[in-house]
Design a protein around this motif. Structure first.
Motif, PDB file in Angstrom:
ATOM      1  N   GLY A 128     -46.657  38.592  15.810  1.00 43.46           N
ATOM      2  CA  GLY A 128     -46.405  37.659  14.748  1.00 43.46           C
ATOM      3  C   GLY A 128     -45.815  36.277  15.102  1.00 43.46           C
ATOM      4  O   GLY A 128     -45.826  35.964  16.430  1.00 43.46           O
ATOM      5  N   LYS A 129     -45.196  35.602  14.116  1.00 42.34           N
ATOM      6  CA  LYS A 129     -44.689  34.241  14.130  1.00 42.34           C
ATOM      7  C   LYS A 129     -43.767  34.074  13.379  1.00 42.34           C
ATOM      8  O   LYS A 129     -43.265  34.843  12.434  1.00 42.34           O
ATOM      9  N   ARG A 130     -42.538  33.310  13.850  1.00 46.23           N
ATOM     10  CA  ARG A 130     -41.578  32.854  12.894  1.00 46.23           C
ATOM     11  C   ARG A 130     -41.297  31.331  13.328  1.00 46.23           C
ATOM     12  O   ARG A 130     -41.267  31.064  14.339  1.00 46.23           O
ATOM     13  N   ARG A 131     -41.234  30.799  12.031  1.00 43.72           N
ATOM     14  CA  ARG A 131     -40.747  29.440  11.992  1.00 43.72           C
ATOM     15  C   ARG A 131     -39.295  29.147  11.635  1.00 43.72           C
ATOM     16  O   ARG A 131     -38.820  29.786  10.782  1.00 43.72           O
ATOM     17  N   ILE A 132     -38.803  28.460  12.536  1.00 38.06           N
ATOM     18  CA  ILE A 132     -37.209  28.229  12.049  1.00 38.06           C
ATOM     19  C   ILE A 132     -36.823  26.770  12.142  1.00 38.06           C
ATOM     20  O   ILE A 132     -37.807  25.995  12.739  1.00 38.06           O
ATOM     21  N   GLN A 133     -35.823  26.335  11.483  1.00 39.78           N
ATOM     22  CA  GLN A 133     -35.520  24.975  11.602  1.00 39.78           C
ATOM     23  C   GLN A 133     -33.894  24.856  11.770  1.00 39.78           C
ATOM     24  O   GLN A 133     -33.222  26.007  11.286  1.00 39.78           O
ATOM     25  N   PHE A 134     -33.422  24.208  12.424  1.00 38.55           N
ATOM     26  CA  PHE A 134     -31.912  24.045  12.603  1.00 38.55           C
ATOM     27  C   PHE A 134     -31.629  22.637  13.172  1.00 38.55           C
ATOM     28  O   PHE A 134     -32.608  22.090  13.481  1.00 38.55           O
ATOM     29  N   THR A 135     -30.467  22.129  12.885  1.00 42.24           N
ATOM     30  CA  THR A 135     -29.811  21.061  13.410  1.00 42.24           C
ATOM     31  C   THR A 135     -28.977  21.228  14.965  1.00 42.24           C
ATOM     32  O   THR A 135     -27.985  21.887  14.774  1.00 42.24           O
ATOM     33  N   PRO A 136     -29.618  20.939  15.985  1.00 42.86           N
ATOM     34  CA  PRO A 136     -28.961  21.106  17.291  1.00 42.86           C
ATOM     35  C   PRO A 136     -27.590  20.528  17.472  1.00 42.86           C
ATOM     36  O   PRO A 136     -27.376  19.170  17.172  1.00 42.86           O
ATOM     37  N   ARG A 137     -26.734  21.265  17.747  1.00 42.98           N
ATOM     38  CA  ARG A 137     -25.302  20.847  18.194  1.00 42.98           C
ATOM     39  C   ARG A 137     -24.685  22.123  18.993  1.00 42.98           C
ATOM     40  O   ARG A 137     -24.872  23.016  18.645  1.00 42.98           O
ATOM     41  N   PRO A 138     -23.511  21.756  19.828  1.00 33.53           N
ATOM     42  CA  PRO A 138     -23.172  20.091  20.030  1.00 33.53           C
ATOM     43  C   PRO A 138     -24.100  19.865  21.083  1.00 33.53           C
ATOM     44  O   PRO A 138     -24.896  20.596  21.660  1.00 33.53           O
ATOM     45  N   ALA A 139     -23.786  18.603  21.651  1.00 33.81           N
ATOM     46  CA  ALA A 139     -24.506  17.965  22.608  1.00 33.81           C
ATOM     47  C   ALA A 139     -24.561  18.607  23.964  1.00 33.81           C
ATOM     48  O   ALA A 139     -23.224  19.186  24.126  1.00 33.81           O
ATOM     49  N   GLY A 140     -25.345  18.566  24.957  1.00 29.82           N
ATOM     50  CA  GLY A 140     -24.911  19.043  26.354  1.00 29.82           C
ATOM     51  C   GLY A 140     -26.067  20.103  26.680  1.00 29.82           C
ATOM     52  O   GLY A 140     -26.984  20.374  26.070  1.00 29.82           O
ATOM     53  N   PHE A 141     -25.796  20.685  27.753  1.00 32.04           N
ATOM     54  CA  PHE A 141     -26.649  21.561  28.314  1.00 32.04           C
ATOM     55  C   PHE A 141     -26.553  22.905  27.770  1.00 32.04           C
ATOM     56  O   PHE A 141     -25.413  23.744  27.984  1.00 32.04           O
ATOM     57  N   ARG A 142     -27.513  23.456  27.043  1.00 26.87           N
ATOM     58  CA  ARG A 142     -27.604  24.871  26.389  1.00 26.87           C
ATOM     59  C   ARG A 142     -28.691  25.431  27.112  1.00 26.87           C
ATOM     60  O   ARG A 142     -29.625  24.950  27.858  1.00 26.87           O
ATOM     61  N   PHE A 143     -28.983  26.534  26.489  1.00 27.05           N
ATOM     62  CA  PHE A 143     -30.374  27.345  26.787  1.00 27.05           C
ATOM     63  C   PHE A 143     -30.887  28.316  25.840  1.00 27.05           C
ATOM     64  O   PHE A 143     -30.088  28.572  24.764  1.00 27.05           O
ATOM     65  N   TYR A 144     -32.073  28.740  25.854  1.00 26.13           N
ATOM     66  CA  TYR A 144     -32.527  29.716  25.131  1.00 26.13           C
ATOM     67  C   TYR A 144     -32.856  30.979  26.015  1.00 26.13           C
ATOM     68  O   TYR A 144     -33.389  30.776  26.832  1.00 26.13           O
ATOM     69  N   HIS A 145     -32.785  32.240  25.342  1.00 26.77           N
ATOM     70  CA  HIS A 145     -33.267  33.105  25.933  1.00 26.77           C
ATOM     71  C   HIS A 145     -33.405  34.535  25.026  1.00 26.77           C
ATOM     72  O   HIS A 145     -33.122  34.466  23.965  1.00 26.77           O
ATOM     73  N   THR A 146     -34.182  35.547  25.290  1.00 30.23           N
ATOM     74  CA  THR A 146     -34.336  36.842  24.553  1.00 30.23           C
ATOM     75  C   THR A 146     -32.980  37.293  24.525  1.00 30.23           C
ATOM     76  O   THR A 146     -32.036  37.273  25.307  1.00 30.23           O
ATOM     77  N   HIS A 147     -32.658  37.977  22.971  1.00 35.09           N
ATOM     78  CA  HIS A 147     -31.313  38.645  23.056  1.00 35.09           C
ATOM     79  C   HIS A 147     -31.748  40.233  22.529  1.00 35.09           C
ATOM     80  O   HIS A 147     -31.195  40.956  21.997  1.00 35.09           O
ATOM     81  N   ASN A 148     -32.860  40.632  23.138  1.00 41.33           N
ATOM     82  CA  ASN A 148     -33.232  42.108  22.904  1.00 41.33           C
ATOM     83  C   ASN A 148     -32.342  42.903  23.820  1.00 41.33           C
ATOM     84  O   ASN A 148     -32.255  42.656  24.876  1.00 41.33           O
ATOM     85  N   ARG A 149     -32.313  44.060  23.421  1.00 40.01           N
ATOM     86  CA  ARG A 149     -31.656  45.310  24.181  1.00 40.01           C
ATOM     87  C   ARG A 149     -32.574  45.657  25.259  1.00 40.01           C
ATOM     88  O   ARG A 149     -33.717  45.950  24.692  1.00 40.01           O
ATOM     89  N   ALA A 150     -32.248  45.964  26.357  1.00 40.59           N
ATOM     90  CA  ALA A 150     -33.105  46.552  27.370  1.00 40.59           C
ATOM     91  C   ALA A 150     -32.774  47.855  27.654  1.00 40.59           C
ATOM     92  O   ALA A 150     -33.649  48.700  27.839  1.00 40.59           O
ATOM     93  N   GLY A 151     -31.415  48.432  27.631  1.00 42.86           N
ATOM     94  CA  GLY A 151     -31.159  49.727  27.931  1.00 42.86           C
ATOM     95  C   GLY A 151     -31.633  50.012  29.232  1.00 42.86           C
ATOM     96  O   GLY A 151     -31.330  49.541  30.270  1.00 42.86           O
ATOM     97  N   ALA A 152     -32.355  51.004  29.453  1.00 46.32           N
ATOM     98  CA  ALA A 152     -32.865  51.670  30.739  1.00 46.32           C
ATOM     99  C   ALA A 152     -34.228  51.130  31.127  1.00 46.32           C
ATOM    100  O   ALA A 152     -34.729  51.347  32.154  1.00 46.32           O
ATOM    101  N   ASP A 153     -34.589  50.143  30.335  1.00 47.79           N
ATOM    102  CA  ASP A 153     -36.041  49.666  30.553  1.00 47.79           C
ATOM    103  C   ASP A 153     -35.769  48.291  31.219  1.00 47.79           C
ATOM    104  O   ASP A 153     -35.696  46.939  30.642  1.00 47.79           O
ATOM    105  N   LEU A 154     -36.197  48.284  32.633  1.00 44.56           N
ATOM    106  CA  LEU A 154     -35.964  47.036  33.336  1.00 44.56           C
ATOM    107  C   LEU A 154     -36.942  46.109  33.269  1.00 44.56           C
ATOM    108  O   LEU A 154     -37.018  45.110  33.985  1.00 44.56           O
ATOM    109  N   HIS A 155     -37.997  46.197  32.386  1.00 38.22           N
ATOM    110  CA  HIS A 155     -38.928  45.152  32.138  1.00 38.22           C
ATOM    111  C   HIS A 155     -38.730  44.369  30.831  1.00 38.22           C
ATOM    112  O   HIS A 155     -39.163  43.395  30.246  1.00 38.22           O
ATOM    113  N   ALA A 156     -37.631  44.817  30.085  1.00 40.27           N
ATOM    114  CA  ALA A 156     -37.096  44.202  28.955  1.00 40.27           C
ATOM    115  C   ALA A 156     -35.997  43.312  28.837  1.00 40.27           C
ATOM    116  O   ALA A 156     -35.382  43.304  29.891  1.00 40.27           O
TER     117      ALA A 156
END
Ligand code: CU
Length: 498
Positions: A128-156
């Protein structure tokens, strides 16, 4: 494989309850989840950015190609450059079989887009898809990553390839430089081991709290005496910078006298990393994307899981060098990148730097103390060795976080200032992360400091660390250890605003 994480089931359960009109009058997690879920999406115009989550091959070196879940078919995910305060629309497509969460690490967003199921962010549905909108802040070096739980699954979760850098352009850049180089450090092909983790003693001050040590050591002894094995740890086969093993990517080509601003992100699921460049020093100008009050020169960088360091290097030592991890084994398995001066060829050279301890206070405001907070929250962290089918369980004030019983354990009042006093009764270093807020380092291993703003801090084994923050971004706020194996097994808690 569990393709429908517990937290997603929980979210649906909440929604069902709300539909039946059983809402309690108190502001509950349930009410919150409904409220953020109901936020309208942006109108159907083209998005400013598109991210697509899918399985794809990544080539670390010739004939070393693995399958990983990535953003836009590449690792690291594309560098997203935002402008502070200028709203963006992002389309996130999920081509995998599992619902996804995309967390905008280090930004002050609302729970509806922050990217954490625990805060009530809606999932990006499988296929599926999700569209989001937001106002980036604060300035500087940030990042994005998955926030899924992996538990015992080393592929997640963070074990795969779901990490990408974000740069939010400030009105004024910290420090002068000729060009920027982004480096994402990450290991691949994880496996479990049970030998116990290697102690790391690079943090300064090294002061431990005797009571914490006594309690942690006696708990461990008692567990081993009952014939329990050591809880699982994770090790890796491939080590990469920007997705390439040392010697197999394009070198960083430099000219004498050039000033290169490195933006370094530790995208590891579980590991703390170090970096040195023989014959050069790093002038650290920002930590976690926030300019430091006292930029200082260091020979070695230590970067906890999810931490970022921005450091200037003046290219003053011509040759061909390895910018690499101090651990010979990890560097030998790929954790490095070649720095090549114009006109120089040959085998890249590595020399070990002299012993060096990493102290956040080096970058703090000299002789300054943080302002007194309105309130102090005390938290003690403890490990229950191998307690869950061989996995260590982690607790905050004796509570092991469970996605099946999510409730805010700490209550904040908007506008008030807080100090979190963290007592680590385990011998591991924990990179502790607070969502949706920045915090100031106010005490490291008993030593006060001020002016260093971060969103992740390494809390040393049996050490005490204090951070201060202002409750200025209402909504559920997740607090957790960023070590995937720790956060997945209880090392989490939620704040709400009351
Ligand atoms: Cu941890």
């Amino acid at each position: 494989m569990n393709k429908f994480p517990a937290s997603r089931r929980q979210f649906l359960k909440f929604a069902g309850v709300a539909g039946a009109g059983l809402l309690a009058p108190r502001k509950s997690l349930l009410a919150y989840a409904i409220a953020v879920g109901a936020e309208p999406y942006a109108p159907d115009s083209p998005a400013d950015y598109t991210l697509r989550i899918a399985s794809s091959p990544i080539e670390f070196a010739p004939n070393r190609i693995v399958s990983a879940i990535t953003y836009n078919g590449q690792f690291p995910g594309p560098l997203l450059r935002f402008k502070e305060g200028q709203q963006v629309v992002v389309d996130i497509f999920n081509d995998t079989d599992a619902p996804e969460q995309l967390h905008w690490h280090g930004q002050f967003l609302s729970p509806s887009v922050d990217g954490s199921a625990e805060e009530g962010t809606p999932y990006i549905p499988a296929h599926g898809k999700r569209r989001i909108q937001f106002t980036p802040r604060p300035a500087g070096f940030r990042f994005y990553h998955t926030h899924n739980r992996a538990g015992a699954d080393l592929h997640a979760g963070l074990y795969s390839g779901q990490v990408g850098p974000v740069y939010i352009e400030p009105r004024r850049e910290p420090g002068n430089y000729d060009r920027e180089v982004f480096l994402v450090l990450k290991e691949f092909e994880p496996a479990f081991s049970q030998g116990g983790d290697m102690a790391m003693d690079f943090l300064a001050p090294a002061t431990k709290v005797k009571e914490l040590e006594a309690s942690g050591e006696s708990a461990m002894k008692a567990s081993l005496a009952k014939d329990m094995p050591h809880g699982y740890e994770v090790g890796y086969r491939y080590f990469t910078i920007n997705g390439r093993m040392l010697g197999h990517g394009e070198p960083i080509r430099v000219k004498p006298g050039e000033r290169v601003l490195f933006h370094i992100l530790n995208g590891s699921a579980t590991e703390i990393r170090s970096l040195a460049l023989p014959g050069h020093t790093f002038r650290v100008v920002a930590l976690d994307g926030n300019p430091v009050p006292n930029p200082a020169d260091v020979p070695v960088l230590w970067v906890g899981t999810a931490e970022r360091i921005s450091a200037n290097v003046t290219m003053s030592h011509p040759g061909v060098w390895v910018l690499g991890d101090l651990a010979d084994d990890d560097r030998g398995h790929g954790m490095g990148i070649v720095v090549e001066y114009a006109g120089h060829k040959g085998k890249p050279v590595w020399t070990s730097p002299p012993p060096f301890h990493w102290n956040y206070a080096r970058f703090a405001k000299p002789n300054a103390f943080a302002a007194e907070p309105d309130d102090v929250i005390e938290m003690s962290f403890a490990k229950q060795n191998a307690a869950d089918h061989g996995f260590n369980l982690w607790s905050i004030n004796d509570k092991v976080f469970s996605e099946d019983a999510m409730a805010a354990a700490y209550h904040l009042h908007q506008g008030k200032s807080y100090r979190i006093r963290m007592l680590n009764a385990s011998d591991d270093i924990h990179p502790i992360h607070l969502h949706r807020h920045s915090f100031e380092l106010t005490k490291i291993a008993g030593k006060p400091l001020a002016g260093v703003m971060k969103d992740v801090v390494m809390v040393g084994g049996y050490q005490e660390v204090e951070i201060g923050f202002t409750a200025d971004n209402p909504g559920l706020t997740l607090f957790h250890c960023h070590q995937q194996l720790h956060m997945d097994f209880g090392f989490m808690t939620l704040f709400d605003y009351v």
